[in-house]
Design a protein around this motif. Structure first.
Motif, PDB file in Angstrom:
ATOM      1  N   VAL A   3      36.802  36.027  37.366  1.00  0.00           N
ATOM      2  CA  VAL A   3      38.112  36.123  36.704  1.00  0.00           C
ATOM      3  C   VAL A   3      39.005  34.958  37.109  1.00  0.00           C
ATOM      4  O   VAL A   3      39.769  34.436  36.284  1.00  0.00           O
ATOM      5  CB  VAL A   3      38.797  37.488  36.950  1.00  0.00           C
ATOM      6  N   ASP A   4      38.909  34.489  38.342  1.00  0.00           N
ATOM      7  CA  ASP A   4      39.710  33.338  38.761  1.00  0.00           C
ATOM      8  C   ASP A   4      39.299  32.075  38.001  1.00  0.00           C
ATOM      9  O   ASP A   4      40.151  31.304  37.558  1.00  0.00           O
ATOM     10  CB  ASP A   4      39.594  33.116  40.271  1.00  0.00           C
ATOM     11  N   LEU A  15      40.440  32.407  34.397  1.00  0.00           N
ATOM     12  CA  LEU A  15      41.889  32.242  34.324  1.00  0.00           C
ATOM     13  C   LEU A  15      42.260  30.764  34.379  1.00  0.00           C
ATOM     14  O   LEU A  15      43.131  30.304  33.636  1.00  0.00           O
ATOM     15  CB  LEU A  15      42.584  33.011  35.446  1.00  0.00           C
ATOM     16  N   GLU A  16      41.591  30.025  35.225  1.00  0.00           N
ATOM     17  CA  GLU A  16      41.852  28.584  35.316  1.00  0.00           C
ATOM     18  C   GLU A  16      41.567  27.905  33.967  1.00  0.00           C
ATOM     19  O   GLU A  16      42.350  27.082  33.503  1.00  0.00           O
ATOM     20  CB  GLU A  16      40.986  27.972  36.420  1.00  0.00           C
ATOM     21  N   ARG A  20      42.645  42.196  39.425  1.00  0.00           N
ATOM     22  CA  ARG A  20      43.101  41.046  40.199  1.00  0.00           C
ATOM     23  C   ARG A  20      44.604  41.139  40.456  1.00  0.00           C
ATOM     24  O   ARG A  20      45.075  40.912  41.567  1.00  0.00           O
ATOM     25  CB  ARG A  20      42.762  39.757  39.435  1.00  0.00           C
ATOM     26  N   ARG A  21      45.355  41.483  39.411  1.00  0.00           N
ATOM     27  CA  ARG A  21      46.817  41.586  39.528  1.00  0.00           C
ATOM     28  C   ARG A  21      47.237  42.712  40.470  1.00  0.00           C
ATOM     29  O   ARG A  21      48.344  42.680  41.014  1.00  0.00           O
ATOM     30  CB  ARG A  21      47.453  41.840  38.160  1.00  0.00           C
ATOM     31  N   PHE A  49      37.618  40.123  30.667  1.00  0.00           N
ATOM     32  CA  PHE A  49      38.697  39.422  31.349  1.00  0.00           C
ATOM     33  C   PHE A  49      39.888  40.352  31.554  1.00  0.00           C
ATOM     34  O   PHE A  49      40.476  40.378  32.640  1.00  0.00           O
ATOM     35  CB  PHE A  49      39.121  38.180  30.556  1.00  0.00           C
ATOM     36  N   ARG A  85      41.035  31.042  23.443  1.00  0.00           N
ATOM     37  CA  ARG A  85      40.807  31.970  24.556  1.00  0.00           C
ATOM     38  C   ARG A  85      39.355  32.448  24.558  1.00  0.00           C
ATOM     39  O   ARG A  85      38.705  32.497  25.604  1.00  0.00           O
ATOM     40  CB  ARG A  85      41.738  33.183  24.456  1.00  0.00           C
ATOM     41  N   ALA A 118      41.169  41.049  35.163  1.00  0.00           N
ATOM     42  CA  ALA A 118      42.498  40.511  35.465  1.00  0.00           C
ATOM     43  C   ALA A 118      43.447  41.622  35.914  1.00  0.00           C
ATOM     44  O   ALA A 118      44.286  41.405  36.796  1.00  0.00           O
ATOM     45  CB  ALA A 118      43.053  39.771  34.253  1.00  0.00           C
TER      46      ALA A 118
END
Length: 137
Positions: free
Chosen positions: A100-101, A104-105, A39-40, A32, A18, A36
């Protein structure tokens, strides 16, 4: 002991992978986590500092420092809540959302690679076994 030793080794392996995934995007794990959480939250990707505390399990002083650092990088903004002028809202910026996207990927790819040796049935059984183990706590 063989179970706990393997879980411990797996935890360290996952943490290392990670960290590498996040570093490839120029962020750290805590960055992150905050991005995140925003984002959520869904549109408009805004939370109060108190809500961020609950999402990330850190102290208010730590969160203030983290939001300051993310704001300095242009990844979040801080504004006054129009409903309550005493309250502050933290929002993710378009740059923060893109970052962040992408991170996350990369994280999902790393996690898939770690599970690649297991079939769908094995993965489902492992998830169930771990869920039951955690429910005992």
């Amino acid at each position: 002991m063989h179970i706990w030793s393997r879980i411990d080794r797996l935890g360290r392996l996952l943490a290392d992978r990670r960290k590498a995934a996040f570093q490839s995007h120029g962020i750290e794990g805590w960055e992150f986590d905050v991005l995140a959480a925003l984002r959520r939250a869904g549109e408009p990707h805004t939370l109060t500092p108190g809500q961020l505390l609950k999402e990330t399990f850190v102290t208010s002083g730590t969160m203030t420092n983290r939001v300051d650092r993310l704001a300095a990088r242009g990844l979040v903004t801080r504004t006054t809540d129009p409903k309550d002028r005493r309250a502050v809202l933290v929002a993710i910026t378009p740059a923060g959302l893109a970052l962040v996207d992408a991170a996350l990927e990369s994280l999902v790819t790393v996690e898939r690679e770690l599970l690649a040796g297991l079939g769908d049935d094995d993965t489902a059984r492992l998830a169930d076994d771990l869920r039951r183990l955690l429910q005992q706590d």
